[in-house]
Scaffold this motif. Sequence first.
Motif: not given
Length: 94
Positions: A12-14, A20-23, A36-38, A77-80
């Motif tokens: 769910l959450g994480s 969303m951050n990857i997109e 991208v899917e979770h 976010m920088d690491e991602l």
Amino acid sequence: MLRIGTACGSGLGSSFMVQMNIESILSELGVTGVEVEHYDLGGADPSAADIWIVGRDLEDSAGHLGDVRVLNSIIDMDELKELVTKICEEKGLI
């Protein structure tokens, strides 16, 4: 079409936040052709994605998924961005 899956314990959450951050990062980089899917780890099918991104807490239990990339912090976010950029470079998307 490159498929990236994110997985967390409950699906769910994480994992949705990481999706969303990857997109957002892909959009910032101008990269298209990436889906991208979770998922929750228990229901994640190895064939659902080419590359999986999980948090360090799931590193040991996500090995069955295949190509798994591990984040030290799912909120950094920088690491991602560094990881997503590296994946896009590996796959010839940028």
